[in-house]
Design an enzyme around this catalytic site. Sequence first.
Site: not given
Ligand SMILES: Cc1cc2nc3c(=O)[nH]c(=O)nc-3n(C[C@H](O)[C@H](O)[C@H](O)COP(=O)(O)OP(=O)(O)OC[C@H]3O[C@@H](n4cnc5c(N)ncnc54)[C@H](O)[C@@H]3O)c2cc1C
Length: 400
Positions: A33-34, A107, A213, A291
């Site tokens: 994690e960065q 979260r 909620y 994502d």
């Molecule tokens: C307003 C809003 C409401 C939402 N509500 C919901 C919901 O109710 N239910 C649901 O299922 N989803 C919801 N989502 C979507 C959800 O938040 C995301 O899809 C989810 O958090 C993505 O998780 P992830 O782990 O793929 O990415 P991220 O949460 O973006 O995590 C990526 C991680 O990688 C790290 N990182 C980045 N670059 C590097 C690097 N170069 N080297 C090392 N580490 C790095 C970051 O610091 C971070 O910790 C919502 C989104 C938004 C914007």
Amino acid sequence: MKPPHALVIGAGIGGTAAAIALRRAGLDVSLFEQTMAQREVGAGIQISPNASRLLGRYGLGDAMARAAVRPSAIVFRRWQDGRVLGREELGDSIENRYGAPYYHFHRADLIALLADAFGPREIKLGRCLVDVEQDERGVTAHFQDGTSERGDLLIGADGIHSQVREHLFGEEKPRFSGQIAYRGLAPAERVAHLGLPLDVTNWVGPGGHFVHYFVSSGRFLNFVAVSEEATWTREQWSDRGSISDAAKKYEGWHPQIATILTAVDETFKWALFDRDPLPEWTQGRVALLGDASHPMLPFMAQGAAQAIEDGATLAACLKHAAFDIPTALRAYAALRKPRTTTVQERSRGLSTSFHLHDGPQQLERDHVFATRGVRGSPEALNRLYGHDAEVATTTLEEEQ
Ligand SMILES: Cc1cc2nc3c(=O)[nH]c(=O)nc-3n(C[C@H](O)[C@H](O)[C@H](O)COP(=O)(O)OP(=O)(O)OC[C@H]3O[C@@H](n4cnc5c(N)ncnc54)[C@H](O)[C@@H]3O)c2cc1C
């Protein structure tokens, strides 16, 4: 034989859940994690049965039940007068139907329970990936601090601005969707006089919608307020938004919205970005997840749920010794992409439907809410919530 060593980049919800799943499948996992601490925005998140079922299997059932709120229903209301446009039961009804609960989390609670399951001390913090190299025998991750790590495969779970994605497929910025979200939490005692039930309420109206909620065992009311904004530049970016700016967007809406906003101490403002489905998610020993591979607008509350599903399918594909790693990663992408593409497209479609101005299309939408349900047909819901991302791999095995 030594188990394969997986390097997972990004300890968000997607990466941490994938790291747990990969370890359960027998892999040796390093999670990077960065940031210096796992961080999540001060806001809520909905976790539907397709994801809570998997987390339950990872042994998180009790921890989830302690930390989360189990909502009783989903309710859509009209922006101006609060008229109920549609309501569907969640609670026991959804749990009995799909064998897993629908939850609302803070979260930070969700990320903490995932980190506890993986082992918080084992997450390699402060390691920002800057480059990836692979050859026939393995893959090397290079970090900003000058260190590097060798593994058998690398998973880019590094979010919408993924470095791993850029490394594989070149630079391509996600598109600003023209929508922003204010998010925040109100202490439950400040809104107690509203007598809010444990529902998730979606107020829909012209150019925006407002969702609220309870989270954290009912201690906070979470809100997400989505509205349209013509442009967004990085210079305007600020984590913190102004409550009065948020309130201005909802002038003329039902007074309950203003009451909730005035109960909040701080709000965070987010630009909502979108990306077309990627043609590819993998290259050799490297694959994308969450994502990084399929960012989606939040209107189906599925981004994190789909990321959790990704990890389960990925682990199930890698568990099979018959697959070499690149083949297993291609199988993972082939299984996941059609599903996440559908969810991405449906989420995008809802941004129009939730934000309709009063008129014939709004009347038609309200008719659909009242007669056919607020979340789509029962068949579509079964496909979304009934999907078992671990079991899905058996189909592929049978096809081999
Ligand atoms: C307003 C809003 C409401 C939402 N509500 C919901 C919901 O109710 N239910 C649901 O299922 N989803 C919801 N989502 C979507 C959800 O938040 C995301 O899809 C989810 O958090 C993505 O998780 P992830 O782990 O793929 O990415 P991220 O949460 O973006 O995590 C990526 C991680 O990688 C790290 N990182 C980045 N670059 C590097 C690097 N170069 N080297 C090392 N580490 C790095 C970051 O610091 C971070 O910790 C919502 C989104 C938004 C914007």
